[in-house]
Enzyme design. Sequence first.
Site, short mmCIF file in Angstrom:
data_model
loop_
_atom_site.label_atom_id
_atom_site.label_comp_id
_atom_site.label_asym_id
_atom_site.label_seq_id
_atom_site.Cartn_x
_atom_site.Cartn_y
_atom_site.Cartn_z
N GLN A 88 6.36 3.22 35.12
CA GLN A 88 5.75 3.49 33.81
C GLN A 88 6.33 2.60 32.72
O GLN A 88 5.71 2.37 31.69
CB GLN A 88 5.94 4.96 33.42
CG GLN A 88 7.36 5.38 33.04
CD GLN A 88 8.21 5.77 34.22
OE1 GLN A 88 7.79 5.62 35.36
NE2 GLN A 88 9.39 6.30 33.96
N ASP B 54 11.63 14.98 38.40
CA ASP B 54 12.21 15.87 39.41
C ASP B 54 11.22 16.27 40.50
O ASP B 54 11.45 17.26 41.20
CB ASP B 54 12.79 17.13 38.76
CG ASP B 54 14.02 17.63 39.50
OD1 ASP B 54 14.68 16.80 40.16
OD2 ASP B 54 14.32 18.83 39.43
N GLY C 276 4.00 11.59 38.90
CA GLY C 276 4.28 13.01 38.75
C GLY C 276 5.34 13.21 37.69
O GLY C 276 5.92 12.24 37.18
N GLU D 130 10.16 3.71 38.61
CA GLU D 130 10.07 3.79 37.15
C GLU D 130 9.03 2.79 36.64
O GLU D 130 9.23 2.10 35.63
CB GLU D 130 11.44 3.52 36.50
CG GLU D 130 12.57 4.38 37.02
CD GLU D 130 12.42 5.86 36.71
OE1 GLU D 130 11.48 6.23 35.97
OE2 GLU D 130 13.24 6.65 37.20
#
Length: 247
Positions: free
Chosen positions: A117, A40, A37, A115
């Site tokens: 990605q 935040d 997503g 994290e």
Amino acid sequence: MTSLSDEALDPTDALSAVPGAGARRPPVRGLLRFCYGPMDCGKSTLALQIDHNHARQGRRGLLLVRHDRSGAPQITSRIGITRKAVEVGADTDLRQLIRQQWVAGQHVDYLVVDEAQFLSPAQVEQLAELADEVQIDVYCFGIATDFRSSLFPGARRLFELADELQPVQVDVLCWCGAPGRFNARVRDGEVLREGDTVVVADVVEGATSSRTQLELTTLRYQVLCRRHFRLGDLGPGAGQWGQLRLS
């Protein structure tokens, strides 16, 4: 006359080699999941919640992170929850990391990777191997696209290999009220379209030129809808709200 039992044993029957439903058992393996997503939306909070839930049931997990926003080896949520984690380096072999745990006498039931990605495609393939061959459940959390709206290499490989893909179901809104999906990189009120793919806190990967600390801390991110991302429109209150600082 051929009996039914004779037909069932006929080796020329194309279906004779297919085992009965009761004889088939699903392979025992772990699952590779990717929850994604925009910034935040609560990915890190969900990662820590999943770790909490599994640990309560007596399972032993390992928390991994690649470039947390704090710059430290930990998983940090913007609502204030923090847990120590193992920092994954560019050359870390995740299979070897698990072997080291085994050598130390520590069993690993699951991995939580925040994290994700920022992982390399090869590291994502290592996670898939751990799920398939060692039956470890792997929970990955991360952003799908970078500030140019292009898939991160690690996220792309997760989309290709993961058993389950799950968008995080927490709405992040653009300043206009529309759903926000795009992580715009902003400096001095301008949406940047070029630059290093990875810029987190004080970490710059693949930099082609030196940057001062002051230049890095003037960067921020803002989540926008597609229209305002395309237009580079940060809204009337861009200087006061809707900002995600790097540090």
